[in-house]
Design an enzyme around this catalytic site. Sequence first.
Site, PDB file in Angstrom:
ATOM      1  N   HIS A   1       0.852  -1.386  -0.041  1.00 18.79           N
ATOM      2  CA  HIS A   1      -0.109   0.095   0.006  1.00 18.79           C
ATOM      3  C   HIS A   1       0.689   1.070  -0.007  1.00 18.79           C
ATOM      4  CE1 HIS A   1      -3.749   2.169   1.489  1.00 18.79           C
ATOM      5  NE2 HIS A   1      -2.903   3.095   1.199  1.00 18.79           N
TER       6      HIS A   1
ATOM      7  N   HIS B   1       1.530   5.476  -1.531  1.00 15.37           N
ATOM      8  CA  HIS B   1       1.358   6.533  -2.345  1.00 15.37           C
ATOM      9  C   HIS B   1       2.613   7.371  -2.996  1.00 15.37           C
ATOM     10  CE1 HIS B   1      -2.761   6.721  -0.882  1.00 15.37           C
ATOM     11  NE2 HIS B   1      -2.403   6.172   0.300  1.00 15.37           N
TER      12      HIS B   1
ATOM     13  N   LYS C   1      -9.379  -0.348  -6.070  1.00 10.79           N
ATOM     14  CA  LYS C   1      -9.218   0.362  -4.721  1.00 10.79           C
ATOM     15  C   LYS C   1     -10.593   1.192  -4.662  1.00 10.79           C
ATOM     16  CE  LYS C   1      -7.907   2.129  -0.787  1.00 10.79           C
ATOM     17  NZ  LYS C   1      -6.651   2.958  -0.510  1.00 10.79           N
TER      18      LYS C   1
ATOM     19  N   HIS D   1     -10.665   1.024   1.586  1.00  7.07           N
ATOM     20  CA  HIS D   1     -10.305   2.129   2.697  1.00  7.07           C
ATOM     21  C   HIS D   1     -11.594   2.078   3.629  1.00  7.07           C
ATOM     22  CE1 HIS D   1      -8.821   6.046   4.482  1.00  7.07           C
ATOM     23  NE2 HIS D   1      -9.928   6.052   4.830  1.00  7.07           N
TER      24      HIS D   1
ATOM     25  N   HIS E   1      -4.640  -0.478   5.645  1.00  7.03           N
ATOM     26  CA  HIS E   1      -4.220   0.157   6.801  1.00  7.03           C
ATOM     27  C   HIS E   1      -5.324  -0.007   7.988  1.00  7.03           C
ATOM     28  CE1 HIS E   1      -6.768   2.900   4.943  1.00  7.03           C
ATOM     29  NE2 HIS E   1      -6.219   3.357   4.118  1.00  7.03           N
TER      30      HIS E   1
ATOM     31  N   ASP F   1       1.610   2.639   3.715  1.00  6.49           N
ATOM     32  CA  ASP F   1       0.728   3.803   3.348  1.00  6.49           C
ATOM     33  C   ASP F   1       1.551   5.001   3.543  1.00  6.49           C
ATOM     34  OD1 ASP F   1      -1.621   5.272   2.640  1.00  6.49           O
ATOM     35  OD2 ASP F   1      -2.533   5.431   4.982  1.00  6.49           O
TER      36      ASP F   1
HETATM   37  C1  NCD Z   1      -3.660   9.111   1.832  1.00 12.70           C
HETATM   38  C2  NCD Z   1      -2.993  10.099   1.005  1.00 12.70           C
HETATM   39  O1  NCD Z   1      -2.629  11.261   1.501  1.00 12.70           O
HETATM   40  O2  NCD Z   1      -3.369  10.043  -0.287  1.00 12.70           O
HETATM   41  N1  NCD Z   1      -3.686   9.787   3.237  1.00 12.70           N
HETATM   42  C3  NCD Z   1      -3.532   9.007   4.488  1.00 12.70           C
HETATM   43  O3  NCD Z   1      -3.529   9.592   5.491  1.00 12.70           O
HETATM   44  N2  NCD Z   1      -3.270   7.869   4.469  1.00 12.70           N
HETATM   45  C4  NCD Z   1      -4.620   8.692   1.647  1.00 12.70           C
HETATM   46  C5  NCD Z   1      -5.222   7.250   2.337  1.00 12.70           C
HETATM   47  O4  NCD Z   1      -4.470   6.132   2.182  1.00 12.70           O
HETATM   48  O5  NCD Z   1      -6.376   7.512   3.092  1.00 12.70           O
HETATM   49 ZN    ZN Z   2      -3.300   5.196   1.489  1.00 14.89          ZN
END
Ligand code: NCD
Ligand code: ZN
Length: 345
Positions: A12, A14, A98, A135, A173, A246
């Site tokens: 997971h 970003h 997702k 999520h 998460h 995450d």
């Molecule tokens: C994530 C993001 O900033 O893209 N933020 C987070 O707090 N985890 C989005 C997400 O996974 O909820």
């Molecule tokens: Zn995330």
Amino acid sequence: MRITITRPDDWHLHVRDGDVLAHVLAHTARRFARAIIMPNLSPPVVHVADAHAYRERILAALPGDARFEPLMTLYLTDATSPNEIERAGDAEFVHAVKLYPAGATTNSASGVTDMAHVYNVLEKMQRIGLPLLVHGEVTAPEIDVFDREKAFIDGSLTRLADEFPALRIVFEHITTLEAVQFVREARAGIAATITCHHLLHSRNAMFVGGLRPHYYCLPVLKRETHRQALIEAATSGNPRFFLGTDSAPHARQAKENACGCAGVYTAHAGIELYTEVFETAAALDKLQAFSSEHGADFYRVPRNHDTLTLERRSWSVPASYPFGDATVQPLRAGESVNWQIVETG
Ligand code: NCD
Ligand code: ZN
């Protein structure tokens, strides 16, 4: 002391896009062999063609010597068609879809407003074996922010798992004892990722001597009893639990703001921070299974063959890292991390 594990994967992640992509991707690629790439760009990655183009941008942004494979995902919307899911099933670079409940988190405005709108699509995913990543938080404003995960289990996830009995689902998460219990007791085909920041910190971290925006993420950190349940799950050897950082970078000014963004940046020490957790729990022997085996098995991809060696030697985390024209403040900024990577082989 040193430990060698099979090279881990991040299930997971970003990595964003544009001029920040190369900055954050280098941290991940140094540690992880593969990562499930979250599709919450603006606009989101909704079509297979978008995922293909995003994958090309990621590959182009990798450092020259990197050995890293991005595993792409699609962003589910009310308008996603079963045909698009069919195409995703045929595209070997798309590994999951997702689900963001609309309004749950960063760039989730295009998310699903009512599960009834995506039943055809879930039916198709179940049939072709494409996993759903969830999520798991309700968005109703009257629900207390600390109860949103539990409310999602009771209000949506239990029913979803029953109505699509062969759909593989990753509860992303997870942050609560209730989520751990749900995943442990659920039918086959249900798993969860756990972040390093939810293993390392309770919600107190957000309020030490003042408001600490760099600890704010979604789902929000919970009380200590929940953190203990997460540690127990991660270090238990149960194959339903696996690593997903995450890591969610935001520019410093977007976090230190009257309305700060949610997300903690951990890619710079993604595996090292988990190693600390497993050491403290006297469970270093379970680290490889959690980081390098359970996720690959769930996603039905081969386990990695290469290795990564960590040494118990502390290093100082910089106050910030470059993030396009801005900077991002990582977890442990200006402090130390107890483990470092000494070898990849
Ligand atoms: C994530 C993001 O900033 O893209 N933020 C987070 O707090 N985890 C989005 C997400 O996974 O909820
Ligand atoms: Zn995330």
